[in-house]
Scaffold this active site. Sequence first.
Site: not given
Length: 447
Positions: A165, A200, A208, A287, A291, A294
Site C-alpha cells: 500500500g 490503473e 482479492h 502482481e 515466494r 504468509v
Amino acid sequence: MFDKVLIANRGEIALRIHRACREMGIQTVAVHSTADSDAMHVRLADESVCIGPPPARDSYLNIPSILSAATIAGVDAIHPGYGFLSENARFAEAVEAHGFTFIGPTAEHIRMMGDKIVAKQTAQELGLPLVPGSPGPVGSLGEVVELGEKIGWPVLIKAVAGGGGRGMKVVNSPDEAAEAFSLARAEAKAAFSNDSVYLEKYLGAPRHIEIQVLGDGRGEGVHLGERDCSLQRRHQKVLEEAPSPALNAEQRAKIGELAAAAVRKLKYRGAGTMEFLFQDGEFYFIEMNTRLQVEHPITEAVTGIDLVREQIRIAAGGPLALSQKDIQFHGHAIECRVNAENPETFTPSPGKVIDYHPPGGLGVRVDSGLYAGYSIPPFYDSMVAKLIVSGPSRNECLMRLRRSLEEFVIGGIETTIPLHQKIIQQQEFIDGEYNIHWLEKLVGLKK
C-alpha cells in the site's frame, strides 16, 4: 537432496521451514539478530549463527552477514522464507554466485515480477487479464489527468517498485490529481528509493483472489487453487480463506488454468502466487509474488500438499510431484493472522508473553514461535501467530474457528484475537459477502 539448509528469516516462518527440513532429514542453520537469540527457531535448529544487532538492515537484510554464516556453517542451500530478502534478485544472485542453492525462483523471474510495469507487460504477453491502466510509468500530472479521462475516474496511482500500500493513492477526479501524484511519488521514493508510479483503473468493490502455483523451472507447472484475501486493513491481509466463497466452479477452473499456463510458459521455478482483483465476474491480474506466502497453510489444508517440502524438492532439482489431475481439493480452510497489537487502535504491543495456550483439536493448526516467557522484540513485523482451521464445509470451518479463537490465550500483551472474533460474528462475513474495503469499514477506517 540437500544435507544442510540455512534459514534466512525469523519467527513463525523460520520455524515452519525448520520443521519441513527436519521431516526430510535435512539439518538446519538458524540465523538471528541479537534480539532473537531466545527465539524458538534458534532453539530448535541444529546450529545457529548471530548475524548482527536488532535493526533488520544490520541483520536479516545484511547479505554479506548471511552469506558469511552460510559459509561458516557449510550449508548447501538457503531458504529466504517471506519478507526480508525473499524477493531480492540481488540476494538470489549472490547466493548462487557463492555456490549455494537459492530455494526459490531465478533472479531473473524475481526481478521481472518485482517491477510492477514489467510484471504487467509480461502478464499481458502470457495472456492474463489486466486492469485498464497506463502501459508504463507516468511522468507528469498531465499524463495522470489524460489517462484518468480516458479510462474513467476514479483511478489508482501505484508505485512501480511498490507493495503493502505504500506509494498508492486513489484519485477520484482531476482536482485531486496533483496532490495524489505528488504524495504517491514522495512515498514511493521514501519506501523504495524509486519514485516511478503508474496508473490503473480503480475498482470500487473487488475481491482479492490469488492463485497458488508451482513450477519445476523446465516448463511444467500446476496450480493449487485459489485463496480469498479480501479481508485487509491498509492493504495488509488480516484473514484468508480457501476456496473463495465468491467463485463458482467454472470461474475457479478458468483462472487456475490461466495461472498454471503462465507458469509453464515462463518456465518458473518453485512456489509463487498470481494475484488478481475479481469484480463483476471478471479477473484482473495485479502482481505475482515470487515466494512463499504468509497464507500458504490454507492451501496445504485443502490440498494435503506440503508447499515448503515442494519448494525444497524443486530447488534440489526434483520434478513436480503431481500433475494437475492429481491435485484434489477437500473442504474449506481459514487463516487468522494474530498480531501483537491493540485490536482497536492497532498500536503495536511488544513485550513479554506471560501465558501461552494455543487451541487444538481436529482441523486446528497454529504456526507460531511464541512460548510462555518469550519477549516479543519491538523491531520487526507484529504478526506473532497464525491460526489455521479446516473442515469439510465452510460452515463447519467457521464453527471450529469460533471455538479455536475462544481457546487461544496469549497473556501479557495485547493481540488482535478480539478483532477476529468480531469479524466472524458479522453476518456479511458469515454469508461470504465482503470485498477489500469491507474490513476497513467495520473497524472505522477510511479508504
